[in-house]
Design a protein around this motif. Structure first.
Motif, PDB file in Angstrom:
ATOM      1  N   LYS A  27      54.828  86.699  39.408  1.00  0.00           N
ATOM      2  CA  LYS A  27      53.586  87.462  39.265  1.00  0.00           C
ATOM      3  C   LYS A  27      52.579  86.711  38.396  1.00  0.00           C
ATOM      4  CE  LYS A  27      55.539  92.038  40.006  1.00  0.00           C
ATOM      5  NZ  LYS A  27      55.855  93.347  39.399  1.00  0.00           N
ATOM      6  N   GLY A  28      53.058  86.085  37.327  1.00  0.00           N
ATOM      7  CA  GLY A  28      52.174  85.318  36.455  1.00  0.00           C
ATOM      8  C   GLY A  28      51.575  84.121  37.163  1.00  0.00           C
ATOM      9  N   ALA A  29      52.363  83.452  37.972  1.00  0.00           N
ATOM     10  CA  ALA A  29      51.864  82.292  38.719  1.00  0.00           C
ATOM     11  C   ALA A  29      50.776  82.703  39.709  1.00  0.00           C
ATOM     12  CB  ALA A  29      53.014  81.605  39.448  1.00  0.00           C
ATOM     13  N   TYR A  30      51.013  83.793  40.420  1.00  0.00           N
ATOM     14  CA  TYR A  30      49.998  84.268  41.363  1.00  0.00           C
ATOM     15  C   TYR A  30      48.741  84.734  40.638  1.00  0.00           C
ATOM     16  CZ  TYR A  30      52.468  83.932  45.786  1.00  0.00           C
ATOM     17  OH  TYR A  30      53.073  83.448  46.912  1.00  0.00           O
ATOM     18  N   ARG A  31      48.914  85.353  39.480  1.00  0.00           N
ATOM     19  CA  ARG A  31      47.763  85.803  38.699  1.00  0.00           C
ATOM     20  C   ARG A  31      46.898  84.615  38.269  1.00  0.00           C
ATOM     21  NH1 ARG A  31      50.551  89.654  36.355  1.00  0.00           N
ATOM     22  NH2 ARG A  31      51.390  88.286  34.764  1.00  0.00           N
ATOM     23  N   ARG A  32      47.543  83.526  37.834  1.00  0.00           N
ATOM     24  CA  ARG A  32      46.794  82.346  37.402  1.00  0.00           C
ATOM     25  C   ARG A  32      46.101  81.652  38.572  1.00  0.00           C
ATOM     26  NH1 ARG A  32      51.217  82.117  34.244  1.00  0.00           N
ATOM     27  NH2 ARG A  32      52.324  80.596  35.513  1.00  0.00           N
ATOM     28  N   VAL A  33      46.808  81.520  39.685  1.00  0.00           N
ATOM     29  CA  VAL A  33      46.261  80.790  40.834  1.00  0.00           C
ATOM     30  C   VAL A  33      45.174  81.585  41.535  1.00  0.00           C
ATOM     31  CG1 VAL A  33      46.823  79.852  43.109  1.00  0.00           C
ATOM     32  CG2 VAL A  33      48.355  79.443  41.186  1.00  0.00           C
ATOM     33  N   TYR A  34      45.364  82.881  41.653  1.00  0.00           N
ATOM     34  CA  TYR A  34      44.428  83.721  42.394  1.00  0.00           C
ATOM     35  C   TYR A  34      43.594  84.612  41.472  1.00  0.00           C
ATOM     36  CZ  TYR A  34      46.968  82.275  46.538  1.00  0.00           C
ATOM     37  OH  TYR A  34      47.534  81.531  47.538  1.00  0.00           O
ATOM     38  N   SER A  35      43.301  84.140  40.268  1.00  0.00           N
ATOM     39  CA  SER A  35      42.577  84.971  39.300  1.00  0.00           C
ATOM     40  C   SER A  35      41.166  85.328  39.762  1.00  0.00           C
ATOM     41  CB  SER A  35      42.520  84.280  37.938  1.00  0.00           C
ATOM     42  OG  SER A  35      41.837  83.055  38.043  1.00  0.00           O
ATOM     43  N   CYS A  36      40.529  84.476  40.553  1.00  0.00           N
ATOM     44  CA  CYS A  36      39.162  84.735  41.028  1.00  0.00           C
ATOM     45  C   CYS A  36      39.138  85.427  42.385  1.00  0.00           C
ATOM     46  CB  CYS A  36      38.384  83.429  41.118  1.00  0.00           C
ATOM     47  SG  CYS A  36      38.177  82.642  39.519  1.00  0.00           S
ATOM     48  N   ASP A  37      40.296  85.568  42.995  1.00  0.00           N
ATOM     49  CA  ASP A  37      40.375  86.190  44.314  1.00  0.00           C
ATOM     50  C   ASP A  37      40.193  87.703  44.170  1.00  0.00           C
ATOM     51  OD1 ASP A  37      40.806  86.718  46.954  1.00  0.00           O
ATOM     52  OD2 ASP A  37      42.840  85.930  47.018  1.00  0.00           O
ATOM     53  N   THR A  38      39.368  88.271  45.020  1.00  0.00           N
ATOM     54  CA  THR A  38      39.106  89.709  44.947  1.00  0.00           C
ATOM     55  C   THR A  38      40.196  90.534  45.632  1.00  0.00           C
ATOM     56  OG1 THR A  38      37.738  89.590  46.923  1.00  0.00           O
ATOM     57  CG2 THR A  38      36.621  89.415  44.772  1.00  0.00           C
ATOM     58  N   ALA A  39      40.926  89.914  46.550  1.00  0.00           N
ATOM     59  CA  ALA A  39      42.007  90.634  47.230  1.00  0.00           C
ATOM     60  C   ALA A  39      43.186  90.807  46.274  1.00  0.00           C
ATOM     61  CB  ALA A  39      42.445  89.869  48.472  1.00  0.00           C
ATOM     62  N   ARG A  40      43.802  91.962  46.334  1.00  0.00           N
ATOM     63  CA  ARG A  40      44.940  92.239  45.457  1.00  0.00           C
ATOM     64  C   ARG A  40      46.223  91.724  46.078  1.00  0.00           C
ATOM     65  NH1 ARG A  40      44.603  96.814  41.505  1.00  0.00           N
ATOM     66  NH2 ARG A  40      46.764  96.175  41.470  1.00  0.00           N
ATOM     67  N   ASN A  41      47.095  91.216  45.235  1.00  0.00           N
ATOM     68  CA  ASN A  41      48.423  90.814  45.681  1.00  0.00           C
ATOM     69  C   ASN A  41      49.357  92.009  45.561  1.00  0.00           C
ATOM     70  OD1 ASN A  41      47.770  88.095  46.150  1.00  0.00           O
ATOM     71  ND2 ASN A  41      47.954  87.637  43.985  1.00  0.00           N
TER      72      ASN A  41
END
Length: 128
Positions: A27-41
C-alpha cells in the motif's frame, strides 16, 4: 486500480504480523508511486485459503465462472508468504493456479516467497 494482495504466511501470530507488514509495504509503494493520480486504488487482501474466489481452471475443483469474472477485474496481484511453502505441496495448488492465470493473462504480478517459487515451477513444468 484493483490490487489483490495474497498472503501465504503461516496462520499464527508471526504469520499475521508478516502479512500485515507485506500489505502495508504494498500500500505504501502504491501511495508513493501514484500520489498524484486521482483514481483510487482498491486493495483486496486474501489468504491462501481464500484464493478460490479468484481462480478458475477447467478440470479442477476451481470451476466457478464467477471467480473467472472476479479475476478479470484485477489489475495487479502481489504475493508473499512463507518460503517453506513449496509449489508441489497440496496446500500451494491454489497459488500455483493463480500464478499460472497471472502469467497466461499477463497480469502485473509481484511474486515474492512462494509466489516466486510457483512462477519458477510453472516455467519449468507448465504447472503440472
Amino acid at each position: 486500480m484493483r490490487i489483490l494482495i495474497v498472503s501465504a504466511f503461516h496462520a499464527n501470530a508471526q504469520g499475521d504480523e508478516q502479512a500485515e507488514e507485506f500489505e502495508n509495504a504494498i500500500k505504501g509503494a502504491y501511495r508513493r508511486v501514484y500520489s498524484c493520480d486521482t483514481a483510487r486504488n482498491e486493495f483486496i487482501t486474501a489468504r491462501l485459503g481464500d484464493l478460490w474466489e479468484y481462480i478458475y481452471l477447467a478440470g479442477t475443483e476451481f470451476t466457478d465462472v464467477a471467480a473467472q469474472a472476479k479475476f478479470d477485474t484485477l489489475d495487479a496481484v502481489c504475493i508473499d508468504g512463507s518460503s517453506a511453502l513449496m509449489p508441489w505441496d497440496e496446500a500451494a495448488w491454489p497459488l500455483v493456479i493463480l500464478m499460472k492465470l497471472c502469467m497466461v493473462h499477463r497480469k502485473y504480478t509481484l511474486a515474492a516467497g512462494p509466489g516466486n517459487l510457483c512462477a519458477a515451477f510453472i516455467c519449468a513444468t507448465g504447472g503440472r
